[in-house]
Design an enzyme around this catalytic site. Structure first.
Site, PDB file in Angstrom:
ATOM      1  N   ASP A 263       0.810  -1.225   0.000  1.00 49.50           N
ATOM      2  CA  ASP A 263       0.000   0.000   0.000  1.00 49.50           C
ATOM      3  C   ASP A 263       0.841   1.272   0.000  1.00 49.50           C
ATOM      4  O   ASP A 263       0.417   2.299   0.548  1.00 49.50           O
ATOM      5  CB  ASP A 263      -0.968   0.023   1.207  1.00 49.50           C
ATOM      6  CG  ASP A 263      -1.937  -1.135   1.164  1.00 49.50           C
ATOM      7  OD1 ASP A 263      -2.326  -1.531   0.043  1.00 49.50           O
ATOM      8  OD2 ASP A 263      -2.286  -1.659   2.239  1.00 49.50           O
ATOM      9  N   ARG A 264       2.034   1.201  -0.580  1.00 43.14           N
ATOM     10  CA  ARG A 264       2.925   2.371  -0.644  1.00 43.14           C
ATOM     11  C   ARG A 264       3.388   2.835   0.743  1.00 43.14           C
ATOM     12  O   ARG A 264       3.917   3.940   0.884  1.00 43.14           O
ATOM     13  CB  ARG A 264       2.243   3.555  -1.355  1.00 43.14           C
ATOM     14  CG  ARG A 264       1.849   3.265  -2.790  1.00 43.14           C
ATOM     15  CD  ARG A 264       3.034   3.419  -3.735  1.00 43.14           C
ATOM     16  NE  ARG A 264       2.649   3.332  -5.134  1.00 43.14           N
ATOM     17  CZ  ARG A 264       2.677   2.201  -5.847  1.00 43.14           C
ATOM     18  NH1 ARG A 264       3.057   1.063  -5.296  1.00 43.14           N
ATOM     19  NH2 ARG A 264       2.320   2.213  -7.117  1.00 43.14           N
ATOM     20  N   LEU A 265       3.167   2.001   1.748  1.00 40.20           N
ATOM     21  CA  LEU A 265       3.601   2.408   3.090  1.00 40.20           C
ATOM     22  C   LEU A 265       5.019   1.896   3.321  1.00 40.20           C
ATOM     23  O   LEU A 265       5.290   1.121   4.243  1.00 40.20           O
ATOM     24  CB  LEU A 265       2.609   1.883   4.146  1.00 40.20           C
ATOM     25  CG  LEU A 265       1.214   2.495   3.994  1.00 40.20           C
ATOM     26  CD1 LEU A 265       0.216   1.835   4.950  1.00 40.20           C
ATOM     27  CD2 LEU A 265       1.274   4.000   4.255  1.00 40.20           C
TER      28      LEU A 265
END
Ligand SMILES: Cc1cc2nc3c(=O)[nH]c(=O)nc-3n(C[C@H](O)[C@H](O)[C@H](O)COP(=O)(O)O)c2cc1C
Length: 194
Positions: A172-174
């Site tokens: 999640d692009r985290l």
């Protein structure tokens, strides 16, 4: 708190990448003119230890000329296979003549002759001009028969890290971003938002 050594982590990342990718490591090297106009290109990473990252090039090339006037660089390596990015920023110094010679001697003779022949980054009238310069250099060193000497305009540079960022892919692009800044003999560690 004892902060882990980011150079040791970077070395471990390079070892893992070597096993997975199988090619010698390349890095994008950004330099800039004195007034801050940036330029970037890929070079081979030829060494990493506590002192920094080493690459070899022509000192009269564009990068060489920029480094002479503005000895700072930013470097980035990326591995899709491992979901990792390594960023390094710091001051650039020339490696010792002994280090340059040691590496030079590992290069195939053809690459050595080419380094003498190619005025890296300078304009050529046409390909024939380069071919003629290579033929001329090959002839000169054929006459001397022995080893091709290190050109006075060629050698290594070391990017001495002031900042290192270890970036790891997360869902999640985290992503995880850990920045290390030189702090006396150690490092200051900070987590950055992705
Ligand atoms: C995979 C790869 C590896 C390269 N390795 C080097 C290198 O180790 N040293 C070098 O001078 N140029 C290397 N080059 C060429 C540079 O990208 C660049 O064209 C050259 O150094 C001239 O750059 P400059 O005009 O900005 O100085 C490499 C290019 C590629 C694509």
């Amino acid at each position: 708190m004892v902060v882990e050594d980011p150079i040791a982590v970077a070395q471990a990342w390079l070892d893992e990448a070597q096993n997975v990718v199988g090619e010698p490591p390349t890095m994008t090297l950004a330099t800039a003119t004195r007034d801050g106009k940036p330029s970037a290109r890929v070079v081979l990473l030829r060494g990493l230890d506590d002192r920094g990252l080493v690459f070899f090039t022509n000192r009269e090339s564009r990068k060489g000329q920029e480094l002479r006037r503005n000895p700072r660089a930013a470097v980035v390596l990326h591995w899709w296979e491992l979901g990792r990015q390594l960023r390094v920023e710091g001051v650039v110094e020339e490696v010792s003549e002994e280090e340059s010679v040691a590496y030079w001697e590992t290069r195939p003779r053809g690459s050595q002759v080419a380094a003498w022949a190619s005025r890296q980054s300078h304009e050529l009238a046409d390909r024939a001009e380069l071919d003629a310069r290579v033929a001329e250099a090959a002839e000169r060193f054929a006459a001397t028969a022995g080893a091709v000497p290190l050109p006075p305009f060629w050698g290594g540079y070391r990017v001495v890290p002031e900042t290192i960022e270890l970036w790891t892919h997360r869902d999640d692009r985290l992503h995880e971003r850990v920045r290390y800044e030189r702090d006396g003999f150690g490092w200051r560690r900070a987590l950055l938002a992705p």
